[in-house]
Write a protein that holds these residues in place. Sequence first.
Motif, PDB file in Angstrom:
ATOM      1  N   LEU A  73      27.642  31.591   6.577  1.00 46.11           N
ATOM      2  CA  LEU A  73      28.992  32.112   6.363  1.00 46.11           C
ATOM      3  C   LEU A  73      29.151  32.457   4.895  1.00 46.11           C
ATOM      4  CD1 LEU A  73      31.850  32.760   7.342  1.00 46.11           C
ATOM      5  CD2 LEU A  73      32.410  30.324   7.034  1.00 46.11           C
ATOM      6  N   TYR A  74      29.394  33.733   4.624  1.00 47.55           N
ATOM      7  CA  TYR A  74      29.612  34.210   3.261  1.00 47.55           C
ATOM      8  C   TYR A  74      31.120  34.301   3.055  1.00 47.55           C
ATOM      9  CZ  TYR A  74      29.906  37.454  -0.692  1.00 47.55           C
ATOM     10  OH  TYR A  74      30.218  38.044  -1.884  1.00 47.55           O
ATOM     11  N   LEU A  75      31.638  33.567   2.084  1.00 47.85           N
ATOM     12  CA  LEU A  75      33.056  33.573   1.743  1.00 47.85           C
ATOM     13  C   LEU A  75      33.225  34.047   0.311  1.00 47.85           C
ATOM     14  CD1 LEU A  75      33.927  30.059   3.200  1.00 47.85           C
ATOM     15  CD2 LEU A  75      34.575  32.263   4.197  1.00 47.85           C
ATOM     16  N   ILE A  93      36.527  29.386   8.093  1.00 46.03           N
ATOM     17  CA  ILE A  93      35.535  28.327   8.335  1.00 46.03           C
ATOM     18  C   ILE A  93      35.630  27.864   9.784  1.00 46.03           C
ATOM     19  CG2 ILE A  93      34.884  25.948   7.765  1.00 46.03           C
ATOM     20  CD1 ILE A  93      35.904  26.636   4.856  1.00 46.03           C
ATOM     21  N   LYS A  94      36.840  27.669  10.259  1.00 52.09           N
ATOM     22  CA  LYS A  94      37.026  27.232  11.651  1.00 52.09           C
ATOM     23  C   LYS A  94      36.580  28.311  12.640  1.00 52.09           C
ATOM     24  CE  LYS A  94      40.515  23.693  11.083  1.00 52.09           C
ATOM     25  NZ  LYS A  94      41.817  23.190  11.508  1.00 52.09           N
ATOM     26  N   LYS A  95      36.845  29.570  12.303  1.00 53.89           N
ATOM     27  CA  LYS A  95      36.481  30.685  13.182  1.00 53.89           C
ATOM     28  C   LYS A  95      34.965  30.723  13.426  1.00 53.89           C
ATOM     29  CE  LYS A  95      36.753  35.756  13.361  1.00 53.89           C
ATOM     30  NZ  LYS A  95      37.232  36.952  12.650  1.00 53.89           N
ATOM     31  N   TYR A  96      34.182  30.449  12.393  1.00 56.12           N
ATOM     32  CA  TYR A  96      32.717  30.544  12.490  1.00 56.12           C
ATOM     33  C   TYR A  96      32.020  29.177  12.547  1.00 56.12           C
ATOM     34  CZ  TYR A  96      33.599  35.387  11.142  1.00 56.12           C
ATOM     35  OH  TYR A  96      34.046  36.693  11.097  1.00 56.12           O
ATOM     36  N   LYS A  97      32.780  28.117  12.709  1.00 59.79           N
ATOM     37  CA  LYS A  97      32.246  26.755  12.614  1.00 59.79           C
ATOM     38  C   LYS A  97      31.067  26.478  13.562  1.00 59.79           C
ATOM     39  CE  LYS A  97      33.716  22.015  12.080  1.00 59.79           C
ATOM     40  NZ  LYS A  97      34.022  21.687  10.729  1.00 59.79           N
ATOM     41  N   THR A 100      27.851  28.273  12.119  1.00 66.33           N
ATOM     42  CA  THR A 100      27.555  28.165  10.690  1.00 66.33           C
ATOM     43  C   THR A 100      26.631  26.997  10.388  1.00 66.33           C
ATOM     44  OG1 THR A 100      29.665  29.176  10.081  1.00 66.33           O
ATOM     45  CG2 THR A 100      28.574  27.877   8.392  1.00 66.33           C
ATOM     46  N   LYS A 101      25.497  27.336   9.754  1.00 69.36           N
ATOM     47  CA  LYS A 101      24.541  26.309   9.325  1.00 69.36           C
ATOM     48  C   LYS A 101      24.562  26.126   7.805  1.00 69.36           C
ATOM     49  CE  LYS A 101      21.313  26.251  13.137  1.00 69.36           C
ATOM     50  NZ  LYS A 101      21.943  26.922  14.167  1.00 69.36           N
ATOM     51  N   ALA A 102      25.179  27.089   7.087  1.00 72.08           N
ATOM     52  CA  ALA A 102      25.289  27.014   5.634  1.00 72.08           C
ATOM     53  C   ALA A 102      26.402  27.967   5.180  1.00 72.08           C
ATOM     54  CB  ALA A 102      23.970  27.394   4.968  1.00 72.08           C
ATOM     55  N   ILE A 103      26.926  27.703   3.990  1.00 78.45           N
ATOM     56  CA  ILE A 103      28.004  28.530   3.437  1.00 78.45           C
ATOM     57  C   ILE A 103      27.625  28.998   2.040  1.00 78.45           C
ATOM     58  CG2 ILE A 103      30.399  28.520   2.579  1.00 78.45           C
ATOM     59  CD1 ILE A 103      31.088  26.566   4.850  1.00 78.45           C
ATOM     60  N   ILE A 104      27.921  30.263   1.776  1.00 73.75           N
ATOM     61  CA  ILE A 104      27.843  30.813   0.422  1.00 73.75           C
ATOM     62  C   ILE A 104      29.283  31.060  -0.006  1.00 73.75           C
ATOM     63  CG2 ILE A 104      27.132  32.743  -1.040  1.00 73.75           C
ATOM     64  CD1 ILE A 104      24.846  33.232   1.023  1.00 73.75           C
ATOM     65  N   LEU A 161      28.442  30.662  -5.947  1.00 73.70           N
ATOM     66  CA  LEU A 161      27.994  31.669  -6.901  1.00 73.70           C
ATOM     67  C   LEU A 161      29.062  31.862  -7.967  1.00 73.70           C
ATOM     68  CD1 LEU A 161      26.680  34.369  -4.376  1.00 73.70           C
ATOM     69  CD2 LEU A 161      25.405  32.491  -5.441  1.00 73.70           C
ATOM     70  N   VAL A 162      28.660  31.767  -9.237  1.00 72.04           N
ATOM     71  CA  VAL A 162      29.552  32.004 -10.365  1.00 72.04           C
ATOM     72  C   VAL A 162      28.828  32.865 -11.385  1.00 72.04           C
ATOM     73  CG1 VAL A 162      30.906  29.872 -10.094  1.00 72.04           C
ATOM     74  CG2 VAL A 162      28.857  29.861 -11.523  1.00 72.04           C
ATOM     75  N   ASN A 163      29.591  33.442 -12.301  1.00 69.38           N
ATOM     76  CA  ASN A 163      28.999  34.177 -13.418  1.00 69.38           C
ATOM     77  C   ASN A 163      29.937  34.076 -14.616  1.00 69.38           C
ATOM     78  OD1 ASN A 163      31.054  36.033 -12.901  1.00 69.38           O
ATOM     79  ND2 ASN A 163      29.693  37.668 -12.230  1.00 69.38           N
ATOM     80  N   GLY A 164      29.694  34.862 -15.638  1.00 68.19           N
ATOM     81  CA  GLY A 164      30.510  34.822 -16.845  1.00 68.19           C
ATOM     82  C   GLY A 164      31.952  35.220 -16.626  1.00 68.19           C
ATOM     83  N   GLY A 165      32.231  35.878 -15.502  1.00 64.60           N
ATOM     84  CA  GLY A 165      33.605  36.274 -15.189  1.00 64.60           C
ATOM     85  C   GLY A 165      34.347  35.245 -14.354  1.00 64.60           C
TER      86      GLY A 165
END
Length: 174
Positions: A73-75, A93-97, A100-104, A161-165
């Motif tokens: 699941l990509y959020l 999250i509930k919709k794809y629960k 879903t084996k992992a979340i991004i 995932l994060v970056n300088g922004g």
Amino acid sequence: GVKAGDIILKINEEASINMNLSDAIDIMRGKAGTPISITVVRKGEMKPIKIDIIRDIIKIKSVYAKTINDEILYLRVSSFMDSKVSSELRKNIKKYKKTTKAIILDLRNNPGGQLGQAIDTVNLFVDKGIIVSQKGKDEKDKEEFQATRATTVSDVPMVVLVNGGSASASEIVS
């Protein structure tokens, strides 16, 4: 046609070179449906580009969800300004629960927003411990926000995932 990294040279033929940001914003804002023209310089382009725009009310969707290979699941959270971020995340999250084996959780270029939304978001994934605390000079100014099991909706492996922004509330979440 405007892209990240474009530099605005003119707004309605008025040079923006010595203009401060708030003045530029004041000129660009206006009644929905009215035209504005900006001229930008873009990396890789030889000449400035003139872009005609019709002003409108922009509704930003703060949460975007999709599945990758039906198991991940990509959020994407673009900001925490919206008071519905955590409820939209919960809904997805509930919709794809079941599959879903992992979340991004993508918080790249997320400038932050409401502290309460950041806390509520962490609470979706963490069932105990201090999420964030703030301290002042006096002991009475100390405040801690704890995660609770009752609001946790997912315990699958996840990456953030994060970056300088990524700033403020998105840093708290990450």
